[in-house]
Motif scaffolding. Structure first.
Motif, PDB file in Angstrom:
ATOM      1  N   GLN A 163      33.408  40.157  33.901  1.00  0.00           N
ATOM      2  CA  GLN A 163      32.582  40.703  34.966  1.00  0.00           C
ATOM      3  C   GLN A 163      32.590  39.772  36.160  1.00  0.00           C
ATOM      4  OE1 GLN A 163      28.690  40.901  33.137  1.00  0.00           O
ATOM      5  NE2 GLN A 163      28.199  38.782  33.632  1.00  0.00           N
ATOM      6  N   ARG A 164      32.101  40.276  37.265  1.00  0.00           N
ATOM      7  CA  ARG A 164      32.020  39.455  38.475  1.00  0.00           C
ATOM      8  C   ARG A 164      30.832  38.509  38.356  1.00  0.00           C
ATOM      9  NH1 ARG A 164      32.640  42.593  43.956  1.00  0.00           N
ATOM     10  NH2 ARG A 164      30.751  43.643  43.213  1.00  0.00           N
TER      11      ARG A 164
ATOM     12  N   GLN B 282      37.098  42.021  50.499  1.00  0.00           N
ATOM     13  CA  GLN B 282      38.112  42.720  49.709  1.00  0.00           C
ATOM     14  C   GLN B 282      38.629  41.914  48.532  1.00  0.00           C
ATOM     15  OE1 GLN B 282      38.776  40.891  52.261  1.00  0.00           O
ATOM     16  NE2 GLN B 282      40.881  40.152  52.243  1.00  0.00           N
ATOM     17  N   GLY B 283      38.302  40.644  48.469  1.00  0.00           N
ATOM     18  CA  GLY B 283      38.768  39.813  47.364  1.00  0.00           C
ATOM     19  C   GLY B 283      40.050  39.088  47.716  1.00  0.00           C
ATOM     20  N   THR B 284      40.139  37.871  47.266  1.00  0.00           N
ATOM     21  CA  THR B 284      41.352  37.075  47.432  1.00  0.00           C
ATOM     22  C   THR B 284      41.637  36.379  46.104  1.00  0.00           C
ATOM     23  OG1 THR B 284      42.453  35.387  48.801  1.00  0.00           O
ATOM     24  CG2 THR B 284      40.117  35.049  48.363  1.00  0.00           C
TER      25      THR B 284
ATOM     26  N   ARG C  58      33.209  35.640  41.797  1.00  0.00           N
ATOM     27  CA  ARG C  58      34.578  35.762  41.297  1.00  0.00           C
ATOM     28  C   ARG C  58      34.605  36.617  40.045  1.00  0.00           C
ATOM     29  NH1 ARG C  58      35.612  29.504  39.247  1.00  0.00           N
ATOM     30  NH2 ARG C  58      34.220  29.546  37.419  1.00  0.00           N
ATOM     31  N   ARG C  59      35.767  37.240  39.839  1.00  0.00           N
ATOM     32  CA  ARG C  59      35.985  38.044  38.634  1.00  0.00           C
ATOM     33  C   ARG C  59      37.268  37.567  37.990  1.00  0.00           C
ATOM     34  NH1 ARG C  59      35.656  43.862  39.845  1.00  0.00           N
ATOM     35  NH2 ARG C  59      33.495  43.770  39.149  1.00  0.00           N
TER      36      ARG C  59
ATOM     37  N   TYR D 190      38.414  36.190  43.998  1.00  0.00           N
ATOM     38  CA  TYR D 190      37.199  35.680  44.627  1.00  0.00           C
ATOM     39  C   TYR D 190      36.742  36.650  45.718  1.00  0.00           C
ATOM     40  CZ  TYR D 190      37.605  31.278  42.157  1.00  0.00           C
ATOM     41  OH  TYR D 190      37.643  30.320  41.172  1.00  0.00           O
ATOM     42  N   TYR D 191      35.463  36.955  45.703  1.00  0.00           N
ATOM     43  CA  TYR D 191      34.877  37.890  46.655  1.00  0.00           C
ATOM     44  C   TYR D 191      33.790  37.200  47.462  1.00  0.00           C
ATOM     45  CZ  TYR D 191      36.973  41.422  43.601  1.00  0.00           C
ATOM     46  OH  TYR D 191      37.855  42.177  42.869  1.00  0.00           O
ATOM     47  N   CYS D 192      33.780  37.457  48.758  1.00  0.00           N
ATOM     48  CA  CYS D 192      32.664  36.966  49.555  1.00  0.00           C
ATOM     49  C   CYS D 192      31.642  38.080  49.732  1.00  0.00           C
ATOM     50  CB  CYS D 192      33.135  36.450  50.904  1.00  0.00           C
ATOM     51  SG  CYS D 192      33.989  37.646  51.934  1.00  0.00           S
TER      52      CYS D 192
END
Length: 117
Positions: free
Chosen positions: A43-44, A109-111, A37-38, A92-94
């Motif tokens: 940062q992520r 793509q991130g949610t 997550r970012r 949030y990124y997978c």
């Protein structure tokens, strides 16, 4: 490998959300699938990851509140998030790690998850 994430949204503090991420394309030899997550202006960061055999790792900040699991037959990874707090607000990124010769990491793509106080 293409990853598509779903499930973000707005939730009140103390609430729950479940994220899902489906992998498609050439999904053979995918090892770890995970979530990062970012937060705004940061940062992520790593959150959790899971192997095909179910072995998991968690960041200390989410351990005990978040649960990662996966359906290998569907090439899908999930993140159950409970007891959400405003500091969990982030995109949030997978991710999926594929081992073909070397290691290749793919990203969704991130949610967006927003937790209101």
């Amino acid at each position: 490998v293409q990853l598509q994430a779903f499930g973000g949204g707005l939730v009140q503090a103390g609430g729950s959300l479940r994220l899902s991420c489906a992998a498609s394309g050439s999904t053979f030899s995918i090892n770890y699938m995970g979530w990062y997550r970012r937060a705004p202006g940061k940062q992520r960061d790593f959150i959790a990851r899971i192997r095909p055999d179910g072995y998991t790792n968690y960041a200390a900040s989410v351990k005990g509140r978040f649960t990662i699991y996966r359906d290998n037959a569907k090439n899908t990874v999930y993140l159950q998030m409970n007891s959400l707090q405003p500091e969990d607000t982030a995109v949030y990124y997978c991710s999926a790690d594929q081992q073909i010769g070397g290691l290749q990491r793919y990203w969704g793509q991130g949610t967006e998850v927003t937790v209101s106080s």
